[in-house]
Every structure is written in structure tokens, then in C-alpha cells.
Design a protein around this motif. Structure first.
Motif, PDB file in Angstrom:
ATOM      1  N   ASP A   2       0.703  -1.199   0.225  1.00 19.80           N
ATOM      2  CA  ASP A   2      -0.126   0.028   0.064  1.00 19.80           C
ATOM      3  C   ASP A   2       0.798   1.199  -0.111  1.00 19.80           C
ATOM      4  N   ILE A   3       1.970   1.385   0.864  1.00 23.95           N
ATOM      5  CA  ILE A   3       2.808   2.326   0.785  1.00 23.95           C
ATOM      6  C   ILE A   3       3.564   2.479  -0.786  1.00 23.95           C
ATOM      7  N   TYR A   4       4.007   1.438  -1.039  1.00 21.39           N
ATOM      8  CA  TYR A   4       4.804   1.610  -2.264  1.00 21.39           C
ATOM      9  C   TYR A   4       3.909   2.192  -3.317  1.00 21.39           C
ATOM     10  N   PHE A   5       2.548   1.813  -3.584  1.00 21.04           N
ATOM     11  CA  PHE A   5       1.704   2.206  -4.592  1.00 21.04           C
ATOM     12  C   PHE A   5       0.826   3.420  -4.223  1.00 21.04           C
TER      13      PHE A   5
ATOM     14  N   ARG B 146      10.208 -10.850   2.709  1.00 19.34           N
ATOM     15  CA  ARG B 146      10.642  -9.392   2.680  1.00 19.34           C
ATOM     16  C   ARG B 146      10.353  -9.231   0.955  1.00 19.34           C
ATOM     17  N   PHE B 147       9.835  -7.829   0.974  1.00 25.17           N
ATOM     18  CA  PHE B 147       9.674  -7.146  -0.571  1.00 25.17           C
ATOM     19  C   PHE B 147      11.058  -6.227  -0.589  1.00 25.17           C
ATOM     20  N   TYR B 148      11.501  -6.210  -1.941  1.00 23.46           N
ATOM     21  CA  TYR B 148      12.545  -5.232  -2.181  1.00 23.46           C
ATOM     22  C   TYR B 148      12.437  -4.801  -3.832  1.00 23.46           C
ATOM     23  N   GLU B 149      12.883  -3.661  -3.655  1.00 23.98           N
ATOM     24  CA  GLU B 149      12.904  -2.748  -5.049  1.00 23.98           C
ATOM     25  C   GLU B 149      14.129  -3.127  -5.665  1.00 23.98           C
ATOM     26  N   PRO B 150      14.214  -4.161  -6.772  1.00 27.07           N
ATOM     27  CA  PRO B 150      15.276  -4.488  -7.411  1.00 27.07           C
ATOM     28  C   PRO B 150      16.334  -3.545  -8.135  1.00 27.07           C
ATOM     29  N   THR B 151      15.628  -2.148  -8.315  1.00 22.81           N
ATOM     30  CA  THR B 151      16.467  -1.284  -9.114  1.00 22.81           C
ATOM     31  C   THR B 151      17.400  -0.465  -8.082  1.00 22.81           C
TER      32      THR B 151
ATOM     33  N   LYS C  86      14.925  -2.337   0.801  1.00 16.76           N
ATOM     34  CA  LYS C  86      13.912  -3.131   1.238  1.00 16.76           C
ATOM     35  C   LYS C  86      12.543  -2.322   1.520  1.00 16.76           C
ATOM     36  N   LEU C  87      11.536  -2.895   1.358  1.00 16.39           N
ATOM     37  CA  LEU C  87      10.216  -1.928   1.605  1.00 16.39           C
ATOM     38  C   LEU C  87      10.060  -2.164   2.874  1.00 16.39           C
ATOM     39  N   LEU C  88       9.764  -1.087   3.629  1.00 22.49           N
ATOM     40  CA  LEU C  88       9.491  -0.965   5.151  1.00 22.49           C
ATOM     41  C   LEU C  88       8.164  -0.681   5.569  1.00 22.49           C
ATOM     42  N   SER C  89       7.467  -1.239   6.453  1.00 22.38           N
ATOM     43  CA  SER C  89       6.428  -0.683   7.184  1.00 22.38           C
ATOM     44  C   SER C  89       6.426   0.505   7.776  1.00 22.38           C
ATOM     45  N   HIS C  90       5.172   1.117   8.394  1.00 21.79           N
ATOM     46  CA  HIS C  90       5.326   2.544   9.029  1.00 21.79           C
ATOM     47  C   HIS C  90       6.243   2.290  10.260  1.00 21.79           C
ATOM     48  N   GLN C  91       6.144   1.135  10.806  1.00 24.60           N
ATOM     49  CA  GLN C  91       6.810   1.086  12.140  1.00 24.60           C
ATOM     50  C   GLN C  91       8.333   0.795  11.940  1.00 24.60           C
ATOM     51  N   GLU C  92       8.611   0.100  10.773  1.00 24.33           N
ATOM     52  CA  GLU C  92      10.137  -0.123  10.540  1.00 24.33           C
ATOM     53  C   GLU C  92      10.552   1.339  10.095  1.00 24.33           C
ATOM     54  N   SER C  93       9.954   2.224   9.408  1.00 29.69           N
ATOM     55  CA  SER C  93      10.450   3.303   8.995  1.00 29.69           C
ATOM     56  C   SER C  93      10.704   4.254   9.988  1.00 29.69           C
TER      57      SER C  93
END
Length: 235
Positions: A40-43, A183-188, A192-199
Motif C-alpha cells: 500500500d505504501i509502495y503504490f 520481505r519485499f525489495y525494490e530491485p533497481t 527493502k520495503l519498510l512498514s510504517h513502524q520499520e520506517s
């Protein structure tokens, strides 16, 4: 989580909930929440990408028994807005482009059979399965892409440390298994995609490191002044 059969309804009513828990246990719930949040954050800046989870997904108008609740799904080309349920006929016939099921003991047979067949019939381009306990799937993370109406396994890229990743062309992301954790990653960028808490945790750690560096610099400057040296002249 499960495909519901044989529920009785009065009239054409489409309930917003099946009354079942979001996940079988904490093992499944934590990754369901994580995946939904980071996608949801990524998009978030794409108004025509809808991300949701564990929502009643109705696929046959006039038949309230015809629904499932995908764990995590992404639909491209439909409005980003809050929904009580998803009704395909109200969404211009848009089905998910991506589905992730968090497998558990009670859902593994449906995830592997009925749901997989239904998603293929709908034309869901990519279907991923993840088993957080490692008890039901081997390997615990699997990805499938739709080819000529059938799902074919997406090859995984293995690493020397035992971790591996699977590329999702639909999302433009990598799904990685790191010590058993999804875990989700942006390959370019490799980020790593972070949740609100992780951010927030990452921000606090960065601030702490900056404060520590500033304090060390100030202590060094003070010592130089004691020695009669102007800190500003020291390279």
C-alpha cells in the motif's frame, strides 16, 4: 482465508465479513499485515492501483455465496478507495493482477487446489504462496505466472547463504525469503520495503547515529581547543 460454501443469505445481500478471523495464527497474521502495508505504501502515489487483504471478494452478481477472501491482492486499473467488499461487476470486471496467500494448515489444500484454479480462470497474472512456518510448502515461498491459462513456476534466484528471491514482474518487486521471513525489495535500488513502524525505527536510529557523531565531533573540537588548536583549521 478460505473459500466459503453453502452459506445461507436472505435476498441478495453481500455481507462485508465472513465472521472468521483474519488469520489462523500470529505466524500468518504478521506477514499478511506486513505485505499489505508495504505494498500500500509502495503504490500510494498511484491512484489506479488498489491494494487490500482478507476482503470479501464477490465474483458472481446475484450469488452472495460466490466469494473468497484472498489474503493479499493488488488490482491495477481500478480506483484506490476504501471498500467494505469487492464486487467484480462494480469494478468494470477487474480481477486481481497479483495475489499472495499466506498458507496455514487449514488453507493449504485450497491454496494449492481450488483457489489456484480459480485464480487461473480469472486471469490473475501472478499467484504467490508463502508458508511462514515452513510446515506445509517446500520451498516455503513459491511464485507462479499465468501462461496460456495455466500457472508455471517462476524461477527462484538462490543465494549462498540459503536465502532466495522471486521476481514479480507484475509488481516490479522482488519477494525474498530471508532466514524464513518474507520481505519485499525494490530491485533497481536494492532497498527493502519498510512498514510504517520499520520506517520510524530506521528514522530514530539515523537520528541517534547523527547525534552520536555530533557529540564525538564536539568532544574532539573541545580537546583541540585545550591544546590551543582552532578546530576549524583542522582538515
Amino acid at each position: 482465508m478460505t473459500i466459503t460454501k453453502g452459506c445461507s443469505f436472505t435476498g441478495i445481500e453481500y455481507p462485508d465479513s465472513d465472521g472468521k478471523p483474519m488469520a489462523e495464527s500470529d505466524f500468518q497474521r504478521v506477514y499478511l499485515v506486513y505485505a499489505t502495508e508495504v505494498l500500500d505504501i509502495y503504490f500510494q502515489n498511484q491512484p489506479d492501483v488498489y491494494v487490500s487483504s482478507n476482503l470479501c471478494f464477490y465474483y458472481e452478481e446475484g450469488n452472495p455465496k460466490a466469494y473468497i477472501s484472498p489474503d493479499v491482492f493488488v488490482v491495477f486499473g481500478t480506483a484506490k478507495r476504501k471498500r467494505r467488499s469487492y464486487k467484480v461487476w462494480e469494478e468494470d470486471g477487474k480481477y486481481p493482477n497479483f495475489v499472495l496467500e499466506i498458507t496455514s494448515k487449514s488453507t493449504v489444500s485450497e491454496d494449492q487446489g481450488t483457489k489456484k484454479g480459480l485464480y487461473a480462470f480469472w486471469g490473475v497474472q501472478e499467484y504467490f504462496q508463502y508458508d511462514p512456518t515452513g510446515d506445509y510448502l517446500d520451498p516455503p515461498l513459491r511464485g507462479f505466472q499465468l501462461v496460456a491459462g495455466n500457472y508455471q513456476t517462476i524461477p527462484a534466484e538462490k543465494q549462498d547463504n540459503g536465502n532466495y528471491s522471486i521476481c514479480s514482474k507484475v509488481l516490479g518487486l522482488e519477494l525474498r525469503l530471508e532466514r524464513g521471513e518474507l520481505r519485499f525489495y525494490e530491485p533497481t535500488t536494492g532497498n527493502k520495503l519498510l512498514s510504517h513502524q520499520e520506517s520510524e525505527v530506521a528514522r530514530q536510529r539515523a537520528e541517534l547515529r547523527a547525534d552520536q557523531e555530533a557529540q564525538r565531533a564536539e568532544r574532539l573540537a573541545a580537546k583541540l581547543r585545550e591544546l590551543g588548536v582552532d578546530p576549524d583549521t583542522v582538515q
